[in-house]
Design a protein around this motif. Structure first.
Motif, PDB file in Angstrom:
ATOM      1  N   ASP A  93       0.693  -1.280  -0.095  1.00 48.51           N
ATOM      2  CA  ASP A  93      -0.013  -0.125   0.214  1.00 48.51           C
ATOM      3  C   ASP A  93       0.706   1.225  -0.004  1.00 48.51           C
ATOM      4  O   ASP A  93       1.959   1.257   0.483  1.00 48.51           O
ATOM      5  CB  ASP A  93      -0.739  -0.036   1.210  1.00 48.51           C
ATOM      6  N   PRO A  94       0.299   2.235  -0.784  1.00 49.82           N
ATOM      7  CA  PRO A  94       1.357   3.557  -0.504  1.00 49.82           C
ATOM      8  C   PRO A  94       1.462   4.071   1.035  1.00 49.82           C
ATOM      9  O   PRO A  94       0.693   3.861   1.725  1.00 49.82           O
ATOM     10  CB  PRO A  94       0.451   4.540  -1.126  1.00 49.82           C
ATOM     11  N   LEU A  95       2.493   4.749   1.135  1.00 46.73           N
ATOM     12  CA  LEU A  95       3.010   5.060   2.430  1.00 46.73           C
ATOM     13  C   LEU A  95       1.770   6.163   2.972  1.00 46.73           C
ATOM     14  O   LEU A  95       1.643   6.237   4.254  1.00 46.73           O
ATOM     15  CB  LEU A  95       4.439   5.801   2.432  1.00 46.73           C
ATOM     16  N   ALA A  96       1.258   7.002   1.898  1.00 41.44           N
ATOM     17  CA  ALA A  96       0.312   7.817   2.370  1.00 41.44           C
ATOM     18  C   ALA A  96      -0.781   7.444   2.976  1.00 41.44           C
ATOM     19  O   ALA A  96      -1.568   7.769   3.779  1.00 41.44           O
ATOM     20  CB  ALA A  96      -0.064   8.916   1.194  1.00 41.44           C
ATOM     21  N   SER A  97      -1.247   6.068   2.253  1.00 40.61           N
ATOM     22  CA  SER A  97      -2.480   5.438   2.838  1.00 40.61           C
ATOM     23  C   SER A  97      -2.331   4.910   4.308  1.00 40.61           C
ATOM     24  O   SER A  97      -3.032   4.964   5.194  1.00 40.61           O
ATOM     25  CB  SER A  97      -2.803   4.335   2.049  1.00 40.61           C
ATOM     26  N   VAL A  98      -0.979   4.282   4.608  1.00 40.93           N
ATOM     27  CA  VAL A  98      -0.864   3.766   6.005  1.00 40.93           C
ATOM     28  C   VAL A  98      -0.860   4.901   6.863  1.00 40.93           C
ATOM     29  O   VAL A  98      -1.203   4.808   8.003  1.00 40.93           O
ATOM     30  CB  VAL A  98       0.604   3.028   5.699  1.00 40.93           C
ATOM     31  N   ALA A  99       0.103   6.162   6.576  1.00 36.71           N
ATOM     32  CA  ALA A  99       0.079   7.296   7.368  1.00 36.71           C
ATOM     33  C   ALA A  99      -1.372   7.730   7.461  1.00 36.71           C
ATOM     34  O   ALA A  99      -1.582   8.020   8.789  1.00 36.71           O
ATOM     35  CB  ALA A  99       0.730   8.250   6.661  1.00 36.71           C
ATOM     36  N   GLY A 207      -7.113  -4.980  -3.167  1.00 31.47           N
ATOM     37  CA  GLY A 207      -8.239  -4.099  -2.979  1.00 31.47           C
ATOM     38  C   GLY A 207      -9.573  -5.048  -2.601  1.00 31.47           C
ATOM     39  O   GLY A 207     -10.665  -4.436  -2.851  1.00 31.47           O
ATOM     40  N   GLU A 208      -9.299  -6.474  -2.699  1.00 33.07           N
ATOM     41  CA  GLU A 208     -10.615  -7.093  -2.338  1.00 33.07           C
ATOM     42  C   GLU A 208     -10.580  -8.049  -0.881  1.00 33.07           C
ATOM     43  O   GLU A 208      -9.425  -8.327  -0.617  1.00 33.07           O
ATOM     44  CB  GLU A 208     -10.887  -8.162  -3.521  1.00 33.07           C
ATOM     45  N   GLY A 258      -5.215  -1.490   0.392  1.00 28.42           N
ATOM     46  CA  GLY A 258      -5.917  -2.618  -0.266  1.00 28.42           C
ATOM     47  C   GLY A 258      -5.472  -3.826  -0.144  1.00 28.42           C
ATOM     48  O   GLY A 258      -5.418  -4.866  -0.515  1.00 28.42           O
ATOM     49  N   HIS A 259      -4.430  -3.931   0.881  1.00 21.67           N
ATOM     50  CA  HIS A 259      -3.692  -5.187   1.261  1.00 21.67           C
ATOM     51  C   HIS A 259      -3.533  -5.399   2.868  1.00 21.67           C
ATOM     52  O   HIS A 259      -3.484  -4.312   3.559  1.00 21.67           O
ATOM     53  CB  HIS A 259      -2.337  -5.255   0.681  1.00 21.67           C
ATOM     54  N   GLY A 260      -3.554  -6.571   3.167  1.00 28.65           N
ATOM     55  CA  GLY A 260      -3.149  -6.990   4.553  1.00 28.65           C
ATOM     56  C   GLY A 260      -4.515  -6.867   5.503  1.00 28.65           C
ATOM     57  O   GLY A 260      -5.394  -7.076   4.979  1.00 28.65           O
ATOM     58  N   ALA A 261      -4.174  -6.394   6.679  1.00 26.32           N
ATOM     59  CA  ALA A 261      -5.044  -6.469   7.726  1.00 26.32           C
ATOM     60  C   ALA A 261      -5.920  -4.852   7.929  1.00 26.32           C
ATOM     61  O   ALA A 261      -5.303  -4.019   8.033  1.00 26.32           O
ATOM     62  CB  ALA A 261      -4.657  -6.915   9.125  1.00 26.32           C
ATOM     63  N   THR A 262      -7.165  -5.083   8.225  1.00 28.20           N
ATOM     64  CA  THR A 262      -7.937  -3.742   8.707  1.00 28.20           C
ATOM     65  C   THR A 262      -8.672  -3.982   9.898  1.00 28.20           C
ATOM     66  O   THR A 262      -9.316  -5.205  10.010  1.00 28.20           O
ATOM     67  CB  THR A 262      -8.653  -3.013   7.504  1.00 28.20           C
ATOM     68  N   HIS A 263      -8.863  -3.218  10.804  1.00 25.84           N
ATOM     69  CA  HIS A 263      -9.823  -3.253  12.084  1.00 25.84           C
ATOM     70  C   HIS A 263     -10.443  -1.960  11.991  1.00 25.84           C
ATOM     71  O   HIS A 263      -9.826  -0.823  11.943  1.00 25.84           O
ATOM     72  CB  HIS A 263      -8.861  -3.281  13.036  1.00 25.84           C
ATOM     73  N   THR A 264     -11.746  -2.032  11.840  1.00 28.03           N
ATOM     74  CA  THR A 264     -12.533  -0.891  11.624  1.00 28.03           C
ATOM     75  C   THR A 264     -13.744  -1.022  12.682  1.00 28.03           C
ATOM     76  O   THR A 264     -14.214  -1.938  13.006  1.00 28.03           O
ATOM     77  CB  THR A 264     -13.384  -0.928  10.182  1.00 28.03           C
ATOM     78  N   GLU A 265     -14.108   0.084  13.446  1.00 27.87           N
ATOM     79  CA  GLU A 265     -15.085   0.523  14.452  1.00 27.87           C
ATOM     80  C   GLU A 265     -16.095   1.290  13.852  1.00 27.87           C
ATOM     81  O   GLU A 265     -15.934   2.247  13.208  1.00 27.87           O
ATOM     82  CB  GLU A 265     -14.533   1.095  15.751  1.00 27.87           C
TER      83      GLU A 265
END
Length: 416
Positions: A93-99, A207-208, A258-265
């Motif tokens: 993922d772009p660094l800006a997205s992680v930031a 992205g999926e 679009g990659h890896g793990a996400t945790h959303t509330e």
């Protein structure tokens, strides 16, 4: 497959899962950590990536060569893991997205611009930036813009409470958050959404979403909102689950992740869901994945691992195979509980751990603190004290899980 993965500052229980999968797949896991608790491991790189990025790059190059992936389960190390992956040309993922996933003000701006429903709010760099003309419709939520684990999050009911709480947010920003060397830390004041809250963990590739798991958080009303109780609800309406999935997926995509793990509330006001926050890591530092595997039969650890190391969707599909989640029994509530503690100070002793672990509904009791550690007051604690994984059975006449779970609050005696 001879893949080489760098795990940055991840807890031992998660490293054990990575080791299991690496052994099955013929890969190698290296631990990058400045802490001294990995003495039994062969592949440990001892350096603080937050304090010495260049040194970490040299150490990895000398010991590992070019890794295939760099990951972390810890939110306070996300930007460092992304920077290391980018330096080796293996970032997904772009660094800006992680930031953006570490900056609640930036994510809120992105969501509002994309039409993703989120509470209205405003960012302030310092308390001095609060305009005397600002008039908030109390109660509001005040929180550090770059906090995590609900540290420093509080519902405030008046201007006086807000002013007082901003002193605590300043303390969080100048201590815990400052270690990450991020710029522009401040605080958010946003509208309070009163209603049931949920979290959703998702594994992504290109992205999926590969899989989702939704946890109920109950209807906690504050004033503080620590990550306390999460449980799989066998009675969760299908329509509610679809709304949670849809909103969370749109929120993550709006940030460019679009990659890896996400945790959303997510919280509901009536029938309308509002996304509160998301982050690019597993829930509860990865302990939710243990709950999902035992209760749902989905190996989130393995999918997370494969999403990190696979070079294509075809490779991932071949290595991951297929899976089908278990159906929960209608009276069964698998749960994660973050134990509170009474008092604060330097920890001398914890009493009652053996008795708590022996309870029949408890599958795992994981205490993170040892004598000599510092426990902070409520609202300032960015670290977990003790986590429980278990299964509550809703027998006839039994209290609801939210009431039952509070019985653990006095199970441990903490001596300072």
């Amino acid at each position: 497959m001879n893949k080489r993965l760098i795990a940055l500052e991840s807890p031992d229980f998660f490293l054990a899962e990575l080791d299991r999968i690496a052994a099955e797949e013929g890969d190698e896991v290296y631990v990058l950590s400045h802490q001294g608790r990995h003495d039994g491991r062969d592949r440990v790189l001892r350096i603080d990536a937050r304090a010495d990025h260049e040194g970490a790059l040299r150490e990895i190059t000398d010991r590992v060569g070019r890794p295939d992936a760099v990951l972390t389960t810890q939110e306070m190390f996300l930007t460092q893991a992304a920077a290391l992956a980018d330096a080796f040309g293996v970032s997904r993922d772009p660094l800006a997205s992680v930031a953006a996933s570490r900056d609640k003000a930036r994510m809120k701006d992105a969501w509002l611009a994309a039409g993703v429903r989120t509470p209205q709010g405003r960012f302030y760099g310092t308390a001095a930036d609060l305009d005397s003309a600002d008039r908030f419709a109390y109660p509001v939520i005040a929180k550090p813009s770059m906090g995590f684990a609900s540290c420093g999050v509080r519902k405030v009911d008046s201007a006086a409470e807000l002013t007082e709480h901003l002193r605590k947010i300043f303390l969080v920003n100048s201590t815990v958050v400052a270690k990450e060397r991020l710029r522009g830390a401040g605080f958010l004041v946003e509208e309070y959404v009163e209603g049931p809250e949920f979290s959703i963990d998702t594994i992504w590739y290109d992205g999926e979403p590969l899989c989702d798991a939704i946890l109920s958080k109950g209807t906690a009303t504050g004033p503080y909102f620590p990550d306390r109780l999460y449980y799989l609800d066998p009675r969760l309406p299908e329509e509610t689950a679809r709304k949670i999935e849809d909103l969370s997926h749109r929120a993550v995509r709006a940030l460019g992740i679009g990659h890896g793990a996400t945790h959303t509330e997510i919280r509901f006001r009536g029938d309308e869901p509002f996304v509160l926050e998301t982050t690019n890591r597993p829930g509860a530092g990865g302990l939710f994945y243990t709950l999902f595997k035992s209760a749902l039969g989905i190996d989130f650890h393995r999918l997370y691992y494969l999403a990190a190391v696979c070079d294509s969707a075809d490779e991932l599909a071949e290595r991951a195979g297929t899976w089908k989640p278990y159906d929960l029994r209608p009276d069964t509530y698998p749960f994660w509980y973050n134990m509170p503690h009474q008092g604060h100070g330097v920890l001398k002793e914890i009493r009652g751990l053996a008795e708590l672990t022996a309870r029949p509904e408890i599958d795992l009791c994981l205490c993170y603190k040892q004598p000599g550690a510092v426990l902070y007051p409520e609202g300032l604690d960015a670290d977990y004290f003790c986590s429980l994984l278990g299964t509550y059975r809703d027998a006839e006449g039994a209290p609801p899980i939210e009431e039952f779970i509070t019985g653990y609050d006095t199970a441990l005696e903490v001596i300072f």
